[in-house]
Structure formats: structure tokens, C-alpha cells
Design an enzyme around this catalytic site. Structure first.
Site, PDB file in Angstrom:
ATOM      1  N   LYS A 232     -48.540  -2.731 -29.287  1.00 46.02           N
ATOM      2  CA  LYS A 232     -47.631  -2.308 -28.243  1.00 46.02           C
ATOM      3  C   LYS A 232     -46.830  -3.253 -27.725  1.00 46.02           C
ATOM      4  O   LYS A 232     -47.157  -4.185 -27.880  1.00 46.02           O
ATOM      5  CB  LYS A 232     -48.750  -1.623 -27.159  1.00 46.02           C
TER       6      LYS A 232
ATOM      7  N   ARG B  44     -57.591   9.440 -31.987  1.00 47.36           N
ATOM      8  CA  ARG B  44     -58.165  10.613 -32.891  1.00 47.36           C
ATOM      9  C   ARG B  44     -58.734   9.892 -33.964  1.00 47.36           C
ATOM     10  O   ARG B  44     -59.706  10.844 -34.470  1.00 47.36           O
ATOM     11  CB  ARG B  44     -56.673  11.281 -33.299  1.00 47.36           C
TER      12      ARG B  44
END
Length: 499
Positions: free
Chosen positions: A279, A353
Site C-alpha cells: 500500500k 477475502r
């Protein structure tokens, strides 16, 4: 802060109650609420309104002392907005917040809150909203500071005024509201802790404490057990971190032994660097909040434990860090999930996920009545819904529509609102992979929807809904901190299920 219920009837009225302060409402059009009218024996409150000392706008306030023929030492006027048959939810909450701010600065030790009813809401709603607003006002975030902020010396005892007819029910609701506030506080505390303290092991120990305090059972699966279960998707996220992963199963079996449990699954990424798909540095500190799903599920379990809710509820929390290192999972790697389905990992920052899909496969063995997963899953959900509504995703059929309606209704009851988003087969096209059963991302278009579609592939065996709380779990900027959402929604959803 101690809360209680104060009953008023023909013999005991607001103007005869001896207290350090009584809080009543006034309106923008210079009108008084019923409680304010009862205190206005000599026209002193009306005079204050007419003089412009208080506007009556929602959240405005004015403190008066030594009113004629009033037993209370002080009267706090709080604005309720435009006069109507009854006030709005927003105006009530703003009035309660204004009361909390003012009472925190007073020399009084106790106070009575006597605000009018809200349109379409019962006494239970008013009691809960008052408790939550006051607890929010005293929540502290300075536990790790070397010099703590000064502790408020204001009002410590708050009584909520109700009619004699509502008194018995209000006392039950009050206890439930305090339990809810305690659950919200736990969620906020966990979220605000730094990731070097709130590790997967810390969350596991928190679950063990809840189990001990509220007579639940808990099991924490370690890496070897996860390997034996073939949770390779979950484990792929942990590869780059020195922190050991934990898989928490916390059971509150308050219902009948044969009743199928409602299962809450919480995403517990205690820090998300993005992994190899790193990130940007700016704002990365806020990725300590990526365990917001786990925190809200633990907060909910604490709340229903304190309530002794008569419902079987199981919390399942996969928790780990997502870090870059020489051992970290790479973009392009393919893993086999617990379900046997293979996943091409195109972006290691779509890790939530990957841990949830194995947890959702695991819960099949629990034979659930329904499963709700809670996750700070996608920035795309923030783009879609901002910071007001949690994203709600589920299949479209009678059973799933009913579950969606339950969750939406619980959100509306508490002001912890959600908005239903679509899940359609067309979006699954974006998850196609040339080399595996699916890719873990579907591109920027409809990102929150394709993430939900990914999870949906692992939930065919039971009734399921997904809550994307990326926009509602915490605030940034000057107000940075965990919000405690969606504990009110989840707790009320479970309470409604318990009947």
C-alpha cells in the site's frame, strides 16, 4: 457512569424531583416540550427562549439555575429543532449528546433526562439512544499516553425519565443498552490499539476472556491445525509475517440445544501492509483497523453474553497480519482453498477475502441457521456508500431476502444503517482466471460487488449475508478512531432473532 430509570406519574412529576440537574427540550419556534412546560411555573424558561439565549436548534443548550418552584438545582435546556408532533431521531440524538457534553462539566452528581418521544419510536429506543450517547461522550482514547487527560468530575448518575406504564420494560431495556454500550466500547478499544499490541494472539486472548466472563466456550486453532484443515488460502496471507495466525471459534449457546446457531464471521487482519502489493505509505497506519470485522464480532459477543441472550450464536474469526517479506505470497501465486477451489492471487492486498473464504467453508460443519460475515473488505465500498451506510450483500431469493430484511431493519432500529447492494452472475465474469478456478480480484469496476461475489462462491451450503464495513468501522482525520460499528446492528439483529 451509572444509569437508572426514573418513573413519573401523577404524584411524582419532573418539577418535584430533587436532583442536581434535569434536562428538558425546547424547540426553534419558541415552544416548550411537555417536561419543560412543567418546569416553567413562573415563565423563566419561556423568557430565556424569547430573549434568544437559546435558539432551540438541535444540539443547542442553555443552563439555568434555581428556577422558581422547581426542586432540581439546575435545569439544562437542549434544542430539539423544529417543533412537531414528536421530534426526529437525529434531533433526539443531538440533544442527548448536548446533554452529555454539558453534564460532564457540572458540579452536580446526578441528573434526570426528560426528553420527548421520537416519531415512530418507543421508550426502548429513547433509553438505548440516551445510554449510547452518554457512553460515547466519556469514551477515552488515552490509555497509552504517558500523561492522561483530566478525568471529568461532572455528573456520574443519569436517570432516564419514563412513564409509570413503561417503567418495567424500560428497566430491562436499560440493562440491555448498557451491555450494548460495553460491547461497542470493546470494539472501539480493540480497533484503536496499535498493531504491535493488538496482534492475532491478543484477539485470541480477548475471546478467551469473554468466554470466561460470560460462560462461553472457545477454541483457538493454531497453524498446524489450519494446515491439517487445508486452509491454504488463509495461510497464504500469513506467509510474510512473524506473527502466528489464529482461528478463533467462540460459542454462546444460549438457546435450545437442538437450535441451529447464527454464525458471525469477522475479518481479523490486525495490520494490512498490502503484502507484496504494498500500500502507499500515507495513511497506512489506519490499516490497524483492518480487524474491524473481528473487533465488532467480539464486541457483539460480549454484549449478548452480558445480556444472557437466549440464542445460539457462534463467532468465527480468522486473524493474522498481511506483511511483505521473502516468504510472502507473490502476485501470480495460486493456492487451493479449504473448499478445494483454486485461487490465482493477482493482488496480495485483496487478502481479506482469502482468509474469509476458508472461514466460510469451515462454518459449514456448524450447520448454521444463517451466516453473516463482517469485514473491512474494500475501498470500493467507501466510494459507493461513503461513511454513512455499511454495504450489505446477499443472494436474491426468498430466504436471503428475509435475512437481508432482518439486517436492514436492525440497522434502522439503531441508526447503524446498511444499504443493500447487488450480487449478480454477470459480475462473476470479472473473476475469471486462465490458470485457476478464480482470481482474487475483478478489477476496479464494481470492486465491492466482485469481492462479495468471490465470497459467495464459498457459501452455497447455507443462508449467508456479507457486511462490508470499510466505510463505517472507523473515522479518519481529527476524529480518528474506531466507531464501534456495526455492533449495534449485529446485536439488535441477534436480539430480534431471539424474540
Amino acid at each position: 457512569m451509572d444509569f437508572s430509570i426514573k418513573t413519573f406519574d401523577a404524584k411524582s412529576t419532573v418539577n418535584t424531583s430533587k436532583t442536581g440537574c434535569v434536562v428538558v427540550g425546547v424547540f426553534e419556534n419558541k415552544k416548550l416540550s411537555a417536561a419543560a412546560t412543567a418546569l416553567d411555573k413562573k415563565g423563566e424558561i419561556s423568557a430565556a427562549l424569547k430573549s434568544g439565549d437559546i435558539s432551540g436548534k438541535a444540539g443547542s443548550s442553555l443552563l439555568l439555575r434555581n428556577l422558581s418552584e422547581v426542586a432540581a438545582e439546575r435545569v439544562l435546556l437542549v434544542g430539539l429543532g423544529e417543533e412537531a408532533v414528536s421530534i426526529s431521531e437525529k434531533a433526539y440524538v443531538q440533544a442527548a449528546q448536548a446533554a452529555a457534553r454539558n453534564l460532564a462539566t457540572l458540579g452536580a452528581s446526578d441528573a434526570i433526562i426528560a426528553l420527548p418521544a421520537v416519531a415512530g419510536r418507543d421508550t426502548a429506543w429513547s433509553v438505548r439512544s440516551t445510554v449510547v450517547a452518554f457512553r460515547e461522550s466519556i469514551f477515552r482514547t488515552d490509555s497509552l499516553k504517558s500523561k492522561k487527560s483530566a478525568v471529568s468530575t461532572g455528573v456520574k448518575k443519569v436517570a432516564v425519565a419514563v412513564s409509570a406504564a413503561d417503567a418495567a420494560g424500560a428497566k430491562v431495556v436499560l440493562a440491555q443498552s448498557i451491555a450494548l454500550a460495553n460491547g461497542i466500547d470493546l470494539t472501539k478499544q480493540l480497533g484503536d490499539l496499535p498493531p504491535n499490541i493488538c496482534t492475532p494472539s491478543y484477539l485470541a486472548n480477548t475471546a478467551k476472556t469473554i468466554a470466561t466472563d460470560y460462560k462461553m466456550t472457545v477454541e483457538v486453532l493454531e497453524r498446524k491445525q489450519l494446515q491439517a484443515l487445508k486452509m491454504n488460502s488463509f495461510l497464504s496471507v500469513t506467509n510474510g509475517s512473524e506473527e502466528p495466525p489464529k482461528f478463533i471459534v467462540l460459542k454462546h449457546m444460549g438457546g435450545k440445544a437442538k437450535d441451529a446457531p447464527t454464525v458471525l464471521v469477522g475479518k481479523g487482519i490486525t495490520f494490512d501492509s498490502g503484502g507484496i502489493s504494498l500500500k502507499p505509505g500515507a495513511g497506512m497506519d489506519e490499516m490497524k483497523y483492518d480487524m474491524g470485522g473481528a473487533a465488532s464480532v467480539l464486541g457483539t459477543m460480549r454484549a449478548i453474553g452480558e445480556m444472557k441472550l437466549k440464542l445460539n450464536v457462534i463467532a468465527v474469526i480468522p486473524t493474522c497480519e498481511n506483511m511483505p517479506s521473502g516468504k510472502a505470497t507473490r502476485p501470480g501465486d495460486i493456492v487451493t482453498s479449504m473448499s478445494g477451489q483454486t485461487i490465482e492471487i493477482l493482488n496480495t492486498d485483496a487478502e481479506g477475502r482469502l482468509i474469509l473464504c476458508d472461514a466460510l467453508t469451515y462454518v459449514e460443519r456448524l450447520k448454521p441457521a444463517a451466516v453473516v460475515d463482517v469485514a473491512t473488505l474494500t475501498g470500493a465500498c467507501v466510494t459507493s456508500l461513503g461513511h454513512h451506510n455499511t454495504g450489505l450483500f446477499t443472494r436474491h431469493d426468498d430466504t436471503h431476502d428475509k435475512l437481508a430484511a432482518e439486517l436492514l431493519a436492525a440497522g434502522k432500529q439503531t441508526g447503524d444503517t446498511a444499504w443493500r447492494m447487488p450480487i449478480e452472475e454477470a459480475y462473476n465474469e470479472q473473476l475469471k482466471s486462465n490458470f485457476a478456478d478464480m482470481a482474487n480480484i475483478g478489477g476496479p469496476a464494481g470492486g465491492s460487488i466482485t469481492a462479495a461475489c468471490f465470497l459467495e462462491r464459498f457459501t452455497k451450503a447455507y443462508t449467508w449475508a456479507h457486511l462490508d464495513i470499510a466505510g463505517t468501522a472507523w473515522k479518519s482525520g481529527a476524529a480518528k478512531g474506531s466507531t464501534g460499528r456495526p455492533v449495534p446492528l449485529l446485536t439488535t439483529f441477534l436480539m430480534n432473532r431471539a424474540g
